[in-house]
Design a protein around this motif. Sequence first.
Motif, PDB file in Angstrom:
ATOM      1  N   GLY A  85       0.779  -1.228   0.000  1.00 54.26           N
ATOM      2  CA  GLY A  85       0.000   0.000   0.000  1.00 54.26           C
ATOM      3  C   GLY A  85       0.811   1.278   0.000  1.00 54.26           C
ATOM      4  N   LYS A  86       2.103   1.198  -0.283  1.00 57.79           N
ATOM      5  CA  LYS A  86       2.962   2.383  -0.305  1.00 57.79           C
ATOM      6  C   LYS A  86       3.064   2.877  -1.746  1.00 57.79           C
ATOM      7  N   PRO A  87       2.429   3.999  -2.084  1.00 58.34           N
ATOM      8  CA  PRO A  87       2.496   4.479  -3.459  1.00 58.34           C
ATOM      9  C   PRO A  87       3.877   5.016  -3.826  1.00 58.34           C
ATOM     10  N   VAL A  88       4.249   4.786  -5.073  1.00 61.45           N
ATOM     11  CA  VAL A  88       5.448   5.365  -5.673  1.00 61.45           C
ATOM     12  C   VAL A  88       4.917   6.319  -6.739  1.00 61.45           C
ATOM     13  N   ILE A  89       5.333   7.585  -6.682  1.00 60.86           N
ATOM     14  CA  ILE A  89       4.751   8.608  -7.544  1.00 60.86           C
ATOM     15  C   ILE A  89       5.829   9.331  -8.327  1.00 60.86           C
ATOM     16  N   GLY A  90       5.669   9.325  -9.642  1.00 61.57           N
ATOM     17  CA  GLY A  90       6.541  10.094 -10.522  1.00 61.57           C
ATOM     18  C   GLY A  90       7.769   9.344 -10.993  1.00 61.57           C
ATOM     19  N   ARG A  91       8.296   9.820 -12.120  1.00 65.66           N
ATOM     20  CA  ARG A  91       9.428   9.144 -12.756  1.00 65.66           C
ATOM     21  C   ARG A  91      10.665   9.050 -11.873  1.00 65.66           C
ATOM     22  N   ASP A  92      10.965  10.084 -11.106  1.00 68.27           N
ATOM     23  CA  ASP A  92      12.166  10.023 -10.267  1.00 68.27           C
ATOM     24  C   ASP A  92      12.076   8.866  -9.275  1.00 68.27           C
ATOM     25  N   ALA A  93      10.920   8.717  -8.641  1.00 65.16           N
ATOM     26  CA  ALA A  93      10.726   7.616  -7.694  1.00 65.16           C
ATOM     27  C   ALA A  93      10.686   6.271  -8.420  1.00 65.16           C
ATOM     28  N   PHE A  94      10.030   6.237  -9.586  1.00 65.20           N
ATOM     29  CA  PHE A  94      10.005   5.001 -10.378  1.00 65.20           C
ATOM     30  C   PHE A  94      11.429   4.589 -10.735  1.00 65.20           C
ATOM     31  N   ARG A  95      12.215   5.550 -11.189  1.00 66.44           N
ATOM     32  CA  ARG A  95      13.581   5.268 -11.628  1.00 66.44           C
ATOM     33  C   ARG A  95      14.388   4.645 -10.481  1.00 66.44           C
ATOM     34  N   GLU A  96      14.260   5.207  -9.290  1.00 61.69           N
ATOM     35  CA  GLU A  96      14.966   4.682  -8.129  1.00 61.69           C
ATOM     36  C   GLU A  96      14.579   3.218  -7.877  1.00 61.69           C
ATOM     37  N   ASP A  97      13.281   2.922  -7.911  1.00 57.19           N
ATOM     38  CA  ASP A  97      12.815   1.546  -7.715  1.00 57.19           C
ATOM     39  C   ASP A  97      13.255   0.629  -8.856  1.00 57.19           C
ATOM     40  N   TYR A  98      13.054   1.073 -10.091  1.00 56.77           N
ATOM     41  CA  TYR A  98      13.356   0.212 -11.236  1.00 56.77           C
ATOM     42  C   TYR A  98      14.843  -0.101 -11.356  1.00 56.77           C
ATOM     43  N   ARG A  99      15.714   0.785 -10.939  1.00 59.64           N
ATOM     44  CA  ARG A  99      17.157   0.493 -11.012  1.00 59.64           C
ATOM     45  C   ARG A  99      17.505  -0.719 -10.157  1.00 59.64           C
ATOM     46  N   ASN A 100      16.747  -0.978  -9.113  1.00 59.30           N
ATOM     47  CA  ASN A 100      16.939  -2.190  -8.303  1.00 59.30           C
ATOM     48  C   ASN A 100      16.141  -3.369  -8.861  1.00 59.30           C
ATOM     49  N   ILE A 101      14.922  -3.111  -9.289  1.00 57.24           N
ATOM     50  CA  ILE A 101      14.028  -4.182  -9.743  1.00 57.24           C
ATOM     51  C   ILE A 101      14.577  -4.903 -10.968  1.00 57.24           C
ATOM     52  N   VAL A 102      15.120  -4.184 -11.957  1.00 53.44           N
ATOM     53  CA  VAL A 102      15.570  -4.830 -13.197  1.00 53.44           C
ATOM     54  C   VAL A 102      16.748  -5.771 -12.959  1.00 53.44           C
ATOM     55  N   LYS A 103      17.425  -5.645 -11.827  1.00 53.65           N
ATOM     56  CA  LYS A 103      18.550  -6.531 -11.506  1.00 53.65           C
ATOM     57  C   LYS A 103      18.081  -7.889 -10.988  1.00 53.65           C
ATOM     58  N   ILE A 104      16.824  -7.973 -10.583  1.00 47.54           N
ATOM     59  CA  ILE A 104      16.313  -9.165  -9.914  1.00 47.54           C
ATOM     60  C   ILE A 104      15.811 -10.237 -10.878  1.00 47.54           C
ATOM     61  N   ALA A 105      15.124  -9.825 -11.957  1.00 48.39           N
ATOM     62  CA  ALA A 105      14.439 -10.817 -12.790  1.00 48.39           C
ATOM     63  C   ALA A 105      14.275 -10.322 -14.222  1.00 48.39           C
ATOM     64  N   THR A 106      13.995 -11.259 -15.105  1.00 51.91           N
ATOM     65  CA  THR A 106      13.469 -10.928 -16.416  1.00 51.91           C
ATOM     66  C   THR A 106      11.971 -11.130 -16.315  1.00 51.91           C
ATOM     67  N   VAL A 107      11.208 -10.575 -17.264  1.00 50.23           N
ATOM     68  CA  VAL A 107       9.751 -10.617 -17.137  1.00 50.23           C
ATOM     69  C   VAL A 107       9.071 -10.941 -18.451  1.00 50.23           C
ATOM     70  N   LYS A 108       7.826 -11.365 -18.327  1.00 43.44           N
ATOM     71  CA  LYS A 108       6.938 -11.592 -19.468  1.00 43.44           C
ATOM     72  C   LYS A 108       5.568 -11.058 -19.074  1.00 43.44           C
ATOM     73  N   VAL A 109       4.979 -10.208 -19.935  1.00 42.03           N
ATOM     74  CA  VAL A 109       3.670  -9.613 -19.664  1.00 42.03           C
ATOM     75  C   VAL A 109       2.640 -10.322 -20.528  1.00 42.03           C
ATOM     76  N   GLU A 110       1.590 -10.847 -19.896  1.00 40.39           N
ATOM     77  CA  GLU A 110       0.536 -11.579 -20.599  1.00 40.39           C
ATOM     78  C   GLU A 110      -0.814 -10.905 -20.356  1.00 40.39           C
ATOM     79  N   PRO A 111      -1.350 -10.210 -21.355  1.00 37.78           N
ATOM     80  CA  PRO A 111      -2.657  -9.569 -21.202  1.00 37.78           C
ATOM     81  C   PRO A 111      -3.755 -10.586 -20.891  1.00 37.78           C
ATOM     82  N   VAL A 112      -4.683 -10.183 -20.028  1.00 34.23           N
ATOM     83  CA  VAL A 112      -5.781 -11.065 -19.628  1.00 34.23           C
ATOM     84  C   VAL A 112      -7.134 -10.440 -19.959  1.00 34.23           C
ATOM     85  N   ALA A 113      -7.347  -9.198 -19.553  1.00 31.79           N
ATOM     86  CA  ALA A 113      -8.633  -8.531 -19.782  1.00 31.79           C
ATOM     87  C   ALA A 113      -8.365  -7.053 -20.057  1.00 31.79           C
TER      88      ALA A 113
END
Length: 170
Positions: A85-113
């Motif tokens: 429930g902790k919101p991340v707002i704006g590109r600067d905050a996203f960038r900080e999170d994503y710089r750590n997240i992309v090191k953890i895994a590769t991903v696949k996005v599958e649309p559902v609805a």
Amino acid sequence: MSKTVALLASVMLGFSAVAASPVVAAAPAPAVGDLPQAEAADLAEFRRQVDALYRMKEEAFAKEDADTIVDRFYTRDAITFGPEGKPVIGRDAFREDYRNIVKIATVKVEPVATHVGKDAGWEWVNFRAFPKDKTQKPFTFIMLFVFAKKDGQWVSGGDAYTVGEFSPSR
């Protein structure tokens, strides 16, 4: 429980906070049915553009390229939040999170609805993560991406996610 939470809970459960007796409700409004459907051409264009965004995001994860994800997938004022429930707002905050997240895994996005309107749409997806640490098991998030069309281009204004997945029959 705080007084505010107790009051909100009593209202949501249909009880008066003062008298603790049931609230007499008016007759319910009729059910609204399904969401309106986009024109076939609009839906096809959304699908083409959003699938390209998903592939870009998948490739950027594989390259550990947080900047491409943040700058090309999300609007400047995008918002995300997960089960904590902790919101991340704006590109600067996203960038900080994503710089750590992309090191953890590769991903696949599958649309559902999907729901597409003239200039806004949303899509529920299975967001599958494959940890780079092979001792870890793959996992999936249920995600809701929110999209807006700006100058003819679809872009995400944010997302919300939780651990889980839609069943294959969905």
